[in-house]
Design a protein around this motif. Sequence first.
Motif, short mmCIF file in Angstrom:
data_model
loop_
_atom_site.label_atom_id
_atom_site.label_comp_id
_atom_site.label_asym_id
_atom_site.label_seq_id
_atom_site.Cartn_x
_atom_site.Cartn_y
_atom_site.Cartn_z
N MET A 133 0.85 -1.15 0.02
CA MET A 133 0.17 0.17 -0.02
C MET A 133 0.98 1.19 0.08
O MET A 133 1.72 1.39 0.91
N GLY A 134 0.54 2.10 -1.02
CA GLY A 134 1.28 3.52 -0.96
C GLY A 134 2.36 3.38 -2.01
O GLY A 134 3.06 4.31 -2.34
N ASP A 135 2.80 2.03 -2.51
CA ASP A 135 4.05 1.92 -3.48
C ASP A 135 3.62 2.29 -4.91
O ASP A 135 2.26 1.70 -5.33
N TYR A 136 4.39 2.53 -5.81
CA TYR A 136 4.14 2.55 -7.10
C TYR A 136 4.60 1.23 -7.75
O TYR A 136 5.39 0.78 -7.18
N ILE A 137 3.57 0.90 -8.76
CA ILE A 137 4.14 -0.59 -9.36
C ILE A 137 4.97 -0.12 -10.41
O ILE A 137 5.04 0.60 -11.12
N VAL A 173 -1.19 -5.29 -14.70
CA VAL A 173 -1.26 -3.77 -14.09
C VAL A 173 -0.30 -3.26 -14.95
O VAL A 173 0.73 -3.80 -15.69
N ILE A 174 -0.31 -1.88 -14.70
CA ILE A 174 0.82 -0.92 -15.39
C ILE A 174 1.65 -0.27 -14.51
O ILE A 174 1.27 0.28 -13.42
N GLY A 175 3.20 -0.21 -15.18
CA GLY A 175 3.84 0.59 -14.27
C GLY A 175 3.58 1.87 -14.27
O GLY A 175 3.05 2.66 -15.25
N GLY A 176 3.71 2.63 -13.10
CA GLY A 176 3.61 4.02 -12.78
C GLY A 176 2.20 4.17 -12.07
O GLY A 176 2.19 5.33 -11.63
N THR A 177 1.52 3.24 -11.84
CA THR A 177 0.08 3.41 -11.07
C THR A 177 0.52 3.16 -9.55
O THR A 177 1.53 2.47 -9.26
N ILE A 178 -0.53 3.38 -8.83
CA ILE A 178 -0.12 3.36 -7.34
C ILE A 178 -0.99 2.62 -6.68
O ILE A 178 -2.31 2.38 -6.77
N VAL A 179 -0.69 1.43 -5.83
CA VAL A 179 -1.55 0.62 -5.13
C VAL A 179 -2.08 1.55 -3.64
O VAL A 179 -1.16 2.03 -2.97
N PHE A 196 4.00 -0.24 -21.73
CA PHE A 196 2.87 0.60 -22.00
C PHE A 196 3.35 2.02 -22.18
O PHE A 196 2.99 2.72 -22.95
N LEU A 197 4.19 2.44 -21.47
CA LEU A 197 4.50 3.92 -21.29
C LEU A 197 5.59 3.92 -22.71
O LEU A 197 5.39 4.99 -23.34
N ASP A 198 6.54 3.00 -22.95
CA ASP A 198 7.32 3.14 -24.04
C ASP A 198 6.43 3.04 -25.46
O ASP A 198 6.76 3.92 -26.27
N ARG A 199 5.61 2.32 -25.46
CA ARG A 199 4.78 2.40 -26.49
C ARG A 199 3.79 3.58 -26.65
O ARG A 199 3.60 4.16 -27.99
N MET A 200 3.24 4.24 -25.61
CA MET A 200 2.69 5.44 -25.56
C MET A 200 3.33 6.51 -26.08
O MET A 200 3.08 7.35 -26.90
N VAL A 201 4.45 6.59 -25.63
CA VAL A 201 5.59 7.70 -26.15
C VAL A 201 5.63 7.63 -27.61
O VAL A 201 5.78 8.52 -28.25
#
Length: 678
Positions: A133-137, A173-179, A196-201
């Motif tokens: 809880m509170g950590d970023y994925i 789950v996606i990197g950069g989201t938070i639990v 996901f981030l790399d593809r989005m960029v």
Amino acid sequence: MNQRLKHLFHSKMVVRALVEPFLKLNPKVMIKNPVLFVLETATFVIGLLIVFPHYFHSENQMSFNITVFFILLFTILFANFAEALAEGRGKAHADSLIKTRKELKAKRLSQDGLIQVVAGTELRKGDLVLVEMGDYIPGDGKIVEGIAAIDESSVNGESAVVIREANSEYSAVIGGTIVVSDWIKVEITVDPGHSFLDRMVQMVVGARRQKSPNEIALTTLLTVLTLIFLIVVVTLYPLAAFVGVHLEVSTLIVLLVCLIPTTIGGLLSAIGISGIDRVTRINILAKSGKAVEAAGDINTVILDKTGTITFGNRMACAFYPVAGASQEQLMEAAVLTSLFDDTQEGRSIVDLAKRHHITGDLRAYQGEVISFAAEERMSGLNLNGSFFRKGAVSAICSYVTVRGGHIPEELEEINAFIAREGGTPLAVSKDNYILGLIYLKDTIKPGIRERLQFLQQMGIRTIMCTGDNPLTAATIAKEVGVDTYYAESKPEDKLRIVREEQSEGKLVAMTGDGVNDAPALAQADVGIAMSSGTSVAKEAANMVDLDSDPTKILDVISIGKQLLITRGAVTTFSIANDFSKYFAIIPAMFAGDLPELQVFNIMHLQSPTSAVLSALIFNAIIIPVLIPVALKGVSYKPMSANQLLSRNLVIYGAGGIILPFLGIKIIDFLLHIFFEQL
């Protein structure tokens, strides 16, 4: 200002977009958009008229030329601003995630369970991390243990948290989201550079965006129209001189700028980029803008029953013995065939048997496990000279018949009963005897019928493919309202269905997640693979759904439709505008020398100068006015193509004619007041 507009015009995005248009004025960049390149050239020529008036005999037109220059400059900046703002939305989003990614720390778990804190960028595919809880994925992956509420607002802009859990269709789950609650263990599924981030960029950077076939065709049309108007305006000068009418170069330039499709020319790229952005925000990776736009032309949607129309978590709810076998014998054989079946179905069979006090035989672990194969559609166990099998009824019947067994008379009746109830029957056999059927019950997803009706209202044909028997397939198909269905479908059947639809000139979309879906996904015009699926399926598809929600194909189609409708609406509006501008500029140009043309002066503007400036100002301000339409998209309601065409012709065709009349008249009135004050 509502929340949608606040999102569109976020201060950071606007600041970035205000700088980008000046950078795009480079002719090497502008020539990629012929309409805007002509506009820039026209602005440059007006600048020459101002700097060297004596060469063009325009000394008396200095104030008019300066006014025209700044209006044209603002027009081209507004046109570039639309594209810059569309790109800026994605870039600002990506920059925020990139910054977060660089700062992320991961609690990587070793094989002995020890926790090692490392930078998120050091993670590789297959690494296991603990997120509390509170950590970023720290990276894209799937939950292998635990359940948690996750805030994905940094990715999709939605403030509501979502629930993600292991062993479900919502485990990605996606990197950069938070639990925000509980804890989870996540297996990283991508290496750096493939997230996901790399593809989005890659997708949001306009310079790398590939134009779709429709966009290329429309660009060609706009180029042809621009060339035609350019030829007309250039030949107008000698023709006017021939009849004794003197035309100023600056007036001809204004006429050209107002007649060429500057509105759609300035908004075309923004519409395409925003379409990709909308798909990204529902957690779907599109490998190209072509796939997004192709979704708007889809004629047929192929849906797998399990996981798309139904939840897919079929649970055993009853055992039906046949041919004199006891229920205990059936349950014992069912357990033996399910002990090594790690699917939801297999576990539910073992659990139901336990409730009847039937447990697995430890000797089973000495037997030969027969894994499930899509071709045979059965699995089982060879133990102590006996052959236990569990699978589709038709497959088990064939298996038993080949070995000299016979089909019990009551089997078909029980099979039909289960199918009529919407369940899935599984047959169980020992050697060459069929012991009975297992009743697997599935649940249709709430709202799926309404969503399929939504597609049908668009004129899209819906097809359900399932490995179930024809009776079960017919029951489910009738309940959800698909147009047609195919039962007992194998991988080659799905591929055949896609090809048959395409051979009739239709565009086909489908979803899938397994190796057996890969051929059909690759063949389909729009293929959406689930993030939880196999790497083969994800490579074959042109979109990947990070939430592994197959029903999102409906959202993708709606976005594709909206993109095409928006482009068509703005194009219609832009071309219709020219009709009104004609009645403003042509009479102003010739009325002094050819009084008979006064019949065309239906707008009765204050003066020739005011008429020309009013049309030019309207041409400039209509672009920023339409930017929210280009970015948000035209609102879309399901209807037939003819109804949609009629609606757009009324709103954007007739509106494109009427609005300029009103706008130019109002601007002319305001200019008259302004000139009087001077």
